[in-house]
Design an enzyme around this catalytic site. Sequence first.
Site, PDB file in Angstrom:
ATOM      1  N   ARG A  25      29.507  45.702  32.153  1.00  0.00           N
ATOM      2  CA  ARG A  25      29.579  44.935  33.403  1.00  0.00           C
ATOM      3  C   ARG A  25      29.416  45.850  34.614  1.00  0.00           C
ATOM      4  NH1 ARG A  25      28.755  42.404  29.396  1.00  0.00           N
ATOM      5  NH2 ARG A  25      29.915  40.538  28.747  1.00  0.00           N
ATOM      6  N   ALA A  61      32.022  45.670  37.841  1.00  0.00           N
ATOM      7  CA  ALA A  61      33.427  45.415  37.477  1.00  0.00           C
ATOM      8  C   ALA A  61      34.359  46.512  37.966  1.00  0.00           C
ATOM      9  CB  ALA A  61      33.543  45.250  35.967  1.00  0.00           C
ATOM     10  N   LEU A  65      37.636  51.388  33.582  1.00  0.00           N
ATOM     11  CA  LEU A  65      39.055  51.464  33.215  1.00  0.00           C
ATOM     12  C   LEU A  65      39.253  52.138  31.869  1.00  0.00           C
ATOM     13  CD1 LEU A  65      40.094  47.887  34.422  1.00  0.00           C
ATOM     14  CD2 LEU A  65      40.719  50.051  35.507  1.00  0.00           C
ATOM     15  N   GLU A 113      34.052  47.882  46.695  1.00  0.00           N
ATOM     16  CA  GLU A 113      33.985  49.085  47.542  1.00  0.00           C
ATOM     17  C   GLU A 113      32.532  49.549  47.664  1.00  0.00           C
ATOM     18  OE1 GLU A 113      37.123  51.261  45.238  1.00  0.00           O
ATOM     19  OE2 GLU A 113      38.103  51.345  47.194  1.00  0.00           O
ATOM     20  N   GLU A 133      43.373  45.708  41.841  1.00  0.00           N
ATOM     21  CA  GLU A 133      44.016  46.997  41.563  1.00  0.00           C
ATOM     22  C   GLU A 133      45.519  46.851  41.339  1.00  0.00           C
ATOM     23  OE1 GLU A 133      41.533  46.556  43.630  1.00  0.00           O
ATOM     24  OE2 GLU A 133      40.221  48.309  43.656  1.00  0.00           O
ATOM     25  N   ARG A 136      46.421  46.007  37.980  1.00  0.00           N
ATOM     26  CA  ARG A 136      46.119  47.054  36.988  1.00  0.00           C
ATOM     27  C   ARG A 136      47.034  48.270  37.169  1.00  0.00           C
ATOM     28  NH1 ARG A 136      43.191  43.681  34.115  1.00  0.00           N
ATOM     29  NH2 ARG A 136      41.176  43.133  34.980  1.00  0.00           N
TER      30      ARG A 136
HETATM   31  C1  1HE Z   1      34.773  47.349  31.378  1.00  0.00           C
HETATM   32  C2  1HE Z   1      35.172  46.992  32.694  1.00  0.00           C
HETATM   33  C3  1HE Z   1      35.779  48.001  33.486  1.00  0.00           C
HETATM   34  C4  1HE Z   1      34.325  45.262  31.732  1.00  0.00           C
HETATM   35  N1  1HE Z   1      35.941  49.228  32.956  1.00  0.00           N
HETATM   36  N2  1HE Z   1      34.955  48.591  30.902  1.00  0.00           N
HETATM   37  N3  1HE Z   1      38.161  46.183  37.388  1.00  0.00           N
HETATM   38  C5  1HE Z   1      38.677  45.094  36.792  1.00  0.00           C
HETATM   39  O1  1HE Z   1      39.867  44.905  36.716  1.00  0.00           O
HETATM   40  C6  1HE Z   1      37.682  44.137  36.197  1.00  0.00           C
HETATM   41  C7  1HE Z   1      37.733  44.204  34.687  1.00  0.00           C
HETATM   42  N4  1HE Z   1      36.688  43.395  34.043  1.00  0.00           N
HETATM   43  C8  1HE Z   1      36.765  42.048  33.942  1.00  0.00           C
HETATM   44  O2  1HE Z   1      37.663  41.407  34.465  1.00  0.00           O
HETATM   45  C9  1HE Z   1      35.701  41.367  33.130  1.00  0.00           C
HETATM   46  O3  1HE Z   1      35.095  42.327  32.281  1.00  0.00           O
HETATM   47  C10 1HE Z   1      34.575  40.707  33.973  1.00  0.00           C
HETATM   48  C11 1HE Z   1      35.143  39.462  34.663  1.00  0.00           C
HETATM   49  C12 1HE Z   1      33.985  41.644  35.007  1.00  0.00           C
HETATM   50  C13 1HE Z   1      33.423  40.256  33.028  1.00  0.00           C
HETATM   51  O4  1HE Z   1      33.953  39.451  31.971  1.00  0.00           O
HETATM   52  P1  1HE Z   1      33.061  39.206  30.674  1.00  0.00           P
HETATM   53  O5  1HE Z   1      33.826  38.228  29.826  1.00  0.00           O
HETATM   54  O6  1HE Z   1      31.668  38.869  31.073  1.00  0.00           O
HETATM   55  O7  1HE Z   1      32.935  40.622  29.924  1.00  0.00           O
HETATM   56  P2  1HE Z   1      34.022  41.412  29.053  1.00  0.00           P
HETATM   57  O8  1HE Z   1      33.968  40.914  27.647  1.00  0.00           O
HETATM   58  O9  1HE Z   1      35.350  41.415  29.717  1.00  0.00           O
HETATM   59  O10 1HE Z   1      33.478  42.915  29.127  1.00  0.00           O
HETATM   60  C14 1HE Z   1      32.299  43.311  28.447  1.00  0.00           C
HETATM   61  C15 1HE Z   1      32.439  44.797  28.177  1.00  0.00           C
HETATM   62  O11 1HE Z   1      32.521  45.491  29.406  1.00  0.00           O
HETATM   63  C16 1HE Z   1      33.725  45.113  27.432  1.00  0.00           C
HETATM   64  O12 1HE Z   1      33.480  46.267  26.651  1.00  0.00           O
HETATM   65  P3  1HE Z   1      33.319  46.197  25.052  1.00  0.00           P
HETATM   66  O13 1HE Z   1      33.140  47.633  24.645  1.00  0.00           O
HETATM   67  O14 1HE Z   1      34.574  45.548  24.545  1.00  0.00           O
HETATM   68  O15 1HE Z   1      32.089  45.345  24.818  1.00  0.00           O
HETATM   69  C17 1HE Z   1      34.674  45.476  28.540  1.00  0.00           C
HETATM   70  O16 1HE Z   1      35.755  46.281  28.109  1.00  0.00           O
HETATM   71  C18 1HE Z   1      33.738  46.235  29.467  1.00  0.00           C
HETATM   72  N5  1HE Z   1      34.248  46.257  30.837  1.00  0.00           N
HETATM   73  N6  1HE Z   1      34.877  45.697  32.872  1.00  0.00           N
HETATM   74  C19 1HE Z   1      35.534  49.493  31.701  1.00  0.00           C
HETATM   75  N7  1HE Z   1      36.160  47.794  34.757  1.00  0.00           N
HETATM   76  C20 1HE Z   1      38.248  54.239  42.594  1.00  0.00           C
HETATM   77  S1  1HE Z   1      39.477  53.104  42.373  1.00  0.00           S
HETATM   78  C21 1HE Z   1      38.715  51.564  41.985  1.00  0.00           C
HETATM   79  C22 1HE Z   1      39.731  50.673  41.347  1.00  0.00           C
HETATM   80  C23 1HE Z   1      39.117  49.516  40.629  1.00  0.00           C
HETATM   81  O17 1HE Z   1      37.941  49.321  40.566  1.00  0.00           O
HETATM   82  S2  1HE Z   1      40.231  48.413  39.918  1.00  0.00           S
HETATM   83  C24 1HE Z   1      39.230  47.128  39.308  1.00  0.00           C
HETATM   84  C25 1HE Z   1      38.929  47.287  37.873  1.00  0.00           C
END
Ligand code: 1HE
Length: 268
Positions: A25, A61, A65, A113, A133, A136
């Site tokens: 994502r 995304a 994480l 951001e 954030e 999390r």
């Molecule tokens: C990820 C990430 C990620 C997905 N880091 N791997 N960001 C968040 O809290 C958002 C976290 N992500 C989500 O809420 C959802 O993934 C989405 C709504 C964006 C998309 O949902 P979906 O159902 O289309 O996909 P999915 O099944 O959740 O994710 C597909 C893959 O992407 C899956 O990996 P896989 O190996 O299991 O296939 C997920 O783990 C991966 N994935 N998002 C790592 N963020 C400098 S400070 C900044 C602070 C922040 O940015 S905090 C916000 C973090």
Amino acid sequence: MTMSSLKIHEVGNVGVVTLARAHKRNALDDATVREIDDYFSNVPSHIRVIVMMAEGDHFCAGLDLKEHHDQERGAVEFLRVCQAWHRAFDKIQHGGIPVIACLQGAVVGGGLELASAAHIRVADASTYFSLPEGTRGIFTGGGATVRTARIISADRMIEMMLTGRVVGIDEGHRIGLAHYVCNTPENPVSAQDFAMSLAERIAQNAFLSNYAIVTSINKIADMSATDGLFAEGLMAAVVQTGPDVQGRLNEFVTKKAHKVKPGVDAIA
Ligand code: 1HE
């Protein structure tokens, strides 16, 4: 050109940078941030506008994480990560070239951001925004306290962060997170086509005017009013001695230039 997480191509003098980690994502790991920094540090001199887009259903995304979890970073290590994000995103915002972000799906955390560093945000109707954030157990580290807070106000950002709620496209548009919404009954064009046509139009502005717009307005916002007015005058003096100013003014005095009226495009 393909780096490992970014794809780069050019359409005339428009550079197109595409986040290409849709399977994650488009989450931002260290390598992706480095690649963003590399591209925006070395933009070819013929590029006049950059469109930043993303593969898949989601723009970005945020922080990777999984990488963050696995690295178990200490305070100084994560400070360095944040500084790397700040450097890369500063190059987007202050690099002197207009950047248009083309958004869809999740624009969350670090994804917001990143989008906040662009000068224009064009959103597909599927776009939504969030700053999760707090939920999390972390905090923004990619510039949101400065850039996103200036767009939506510190007050709204605090509320978004405390609740971690999803801001839908209508509210996002109203509060300035998106300047344009596409793929709607009123504006059926795709966000990518809309962003590219905006880019082509903006590329026709005088280069120095674009440079002044994207470098000086945000900088002047950091200054006192006295310093800001002085800096504005200096910037204006530099811009108005640019190479194509006289030709553009001549078009106006010979009545060949467009008029500023509703329904008349500034750039034909
Ligand atoms: C990820 C990430 C990620 C997905 N880091 N791997 N960001 C968040 O809290 C958002 C976290 N992500 C989500 O809420 C959802 O993934 C989405 C709504 C964006 C998309 O949902 P979906 O159902 O289309 O996909 P999915 O099944 O959740 O994710 C597909 C893959 O992407 C899956 O990996 P896989 O190996 O299991 O296939 C997920 O783990 C991966 N994935 N998002 C790592 N963020 C400098 S400070 C900044 C602070 C922040 O940015 S905090 C916000 C973090």
